[in-house]
Write an enzyme that holds these catalytic residues in place. Structure first.
Site, mmCIF file in Angstrom:
data_model
loop_
_atom_site.group_PDB
_atom_site.id
_atom_site.type_symbol
_atom_site.label_atom_id
_atom_site.label_comp_id
_atom_site.label_asym_id
_atom_site.label_seq_id
_atom_site.Cartn_x
_atom_site.Cartn_y
_atom_site.Cartn_z
ATOM 1 C CB SER A 65 -0.805 -0.098 1.299
ATOM 2 O OG SER A 65 -1.441 -1.227 1.510
HETATM 3 N N1 SAH Z 1 -0.189 -5.196 4.059
HETATM 4 C C1 SAH Z 1 0.712 -5.686 2.711
HETATM 5 C C2 SAH Z 1 -0.020 -5.344 1.441
HETATM 6 C C3 SAH Z 1 -1.165 -6.094 1.139
HETATM 7 S S1 SAH Z 1 -1.749 -6.516 -0.189
HETATM 8 C C4 SAH Z 1 2.094 -4.949 2.934
HETATM 9 O O1 SAH Z 1 2.316 -3.945 3.774
HETATM 10 O O2 SAH Z 1 2.910 -5.169 1.938
HETATM 11 C C5 SAH Z 1 -2.960 -7.611 0.166
HETATM 12 C C6 SAH Z 1 -2.662 -9.057 0.441
HETATM 13 O O3 SAH Z 1 -3.713 -9.721 1.201
HETATM 14 C C7 SAH Z 1 -2.108 -9.938 -0.673
HETATM 15 O O4 SAH Z 1 -0.740 -10.236 -0.322
HETATM 16 C C8 SAH Z 1 -3.101 -10.870 -0.745
HETATM 17 O O5 SAH Z 1 -2.580 -12.060 -1.277
HETATM 18 C C9 SAH Z 1 -3.473 -11.051 0.743
HETATM 19 N N2 SAH Z 1 -4.932 -11.800 0.908
HETATM 20 C C10 SAH Z 1 -5.921 -11.576 0.005
HETATM 21 N N3 SAH Z 1 -6.965 -12.450 0.492
HETATM 22 C C11 SAH Z 1 -6.428 -12.977 1.623
HETATM 23 C C12 SAH Z 1 -6.972 -13.788 2.659
HETATM 24 N N4 SAH Z 1 -8.222 -14.294 2.744
HETATM 25 N N5 SAH Z 1 -6.232 -14.111 3.607
HETATM 26 C C13 SAH Z 1 -5.037 -13.579 3.886
HETATM 27 N N6 SAH Z 1 -4.320 -12.905 2.881
HETATM 28 C C14 SAH Z 1 -5.176 -12.652 2.015
#
Ligand code: SAH
Length: 220
Positions: A65
């Site tokens: 993000s």
């Molecule tokens: N917080 C992260 C960015 C998140 S992007 C950072 O600091 O880099 C969103 C993430 O959520 C992705 O890696 C995606 O694979 C994950 N995601 C999506 N659905 C999910 C779920 N049900 N449980 C866990 N992770 C999930």
């Protein structure tokens, strides 16, 4: 000299901009941003852009993000040292590392559905000196009951609604900070657990996160 010093200077400038624009207001949030090297959480080819206020690709269609978005979430979360936090959507591990600075690494568990990203996040966290953070692979739409209750559940992927497991895994005055709404764009909600166990929900900033994919969220 060279890269390391440049990154430190760029980090300071980024934090100064986030303070000037009032995305960062809490000095503890400022100190967390100053302490974490964002360049350790992006792909090597994106290191030059590590301190621009933009989301960056981290592979598998996912993104780290924008710093201003993370600042908004951390301000809303009002984390205190010792708070127990579940982050849903580990991605690069950058958000988890900022949370770790605020509450202590051993109080943070972060859940990621893509095993390779979880593996990468663990190595990024180790490089940043925060290997005390627990990264697990699983479906965060069901929370992570193993380490509950949580003082805060922070979600960094967009969900259609607040799944009940998140509420049930909160401590008595626990909070959920999560982007909720359609796949195309969400609103950041801050939900606080009330004495009767129900949630007091407040709607904040419009935002656009990648979808939360899971049993209680979107399908792949
Ligand atoms: N917080 C992260 C960015 C998140 S992007 C950072 O600091 O880099 C969103 C993430 O959520 C992705 O890696 C995606 O694979 C994950 N995601 C999506 N659905 C999910 C779920 N049900 N449980 C866990 N992770 C999930």
């Amino acid at each position: 000299m060279g890269q390391k010093a440049d990154f430190a200077a760029e980090r300071l400038r980024m934090v100064e901009r986030l303070v000037a624009s009032r995305y960062i207001q809490d000095p503890r949030v400022r100190d967390a941003f100053l302490a974490v090297p964002r360049e350790a959480f992006v792909r090597p080819e994106d290191a030059d852009a590590a301190y621009e206020d933009v989301p960056l690709p981290i592979g598998r269609g996912q993104t780290i993000s924008a710093p201003s978005m993370i600042a908004i979430m951390l301000e809303e979360a009002r984390l205190a040292p010792g708070d127990r936090v579940l982050e849903i959507g580990t991605g690069s591990g950058y958000h988890a590392s900022l949370v770790a600075r605020l509450v202590g690494p051993q109080n943070v568990v972060s859940i990621e559905r893509i095993p390779r990203l979880a593996e990468w996040a663990r190595s990024n966290l180790a490089r940043a000196g925060l290997s005390g953070v627990t990264v697990v692979v699983g479906d965060g739409s069901l929370g992570y009951p193993e380490r509950s209750p949580y003082d805060c559940v922070m979600v960094t992927a967009g969900a259609p609604e607040i799944p009940d497991p998140w509420r049930l895994q909160l401590s008595p005055r626990g909070r959920i900070v999560a982007p909720i709404g359609p796949r195309s764009g969400q609103v950041l909600i801050v939900a606080t657990r009330k004495a009767d166990g129900s949630l007091d929900v407040r709607e904040g900033t419009p935002c656009a996160f990648v979808p939360l994919i899971g049993a209680r969220a979107w399908s792949a």
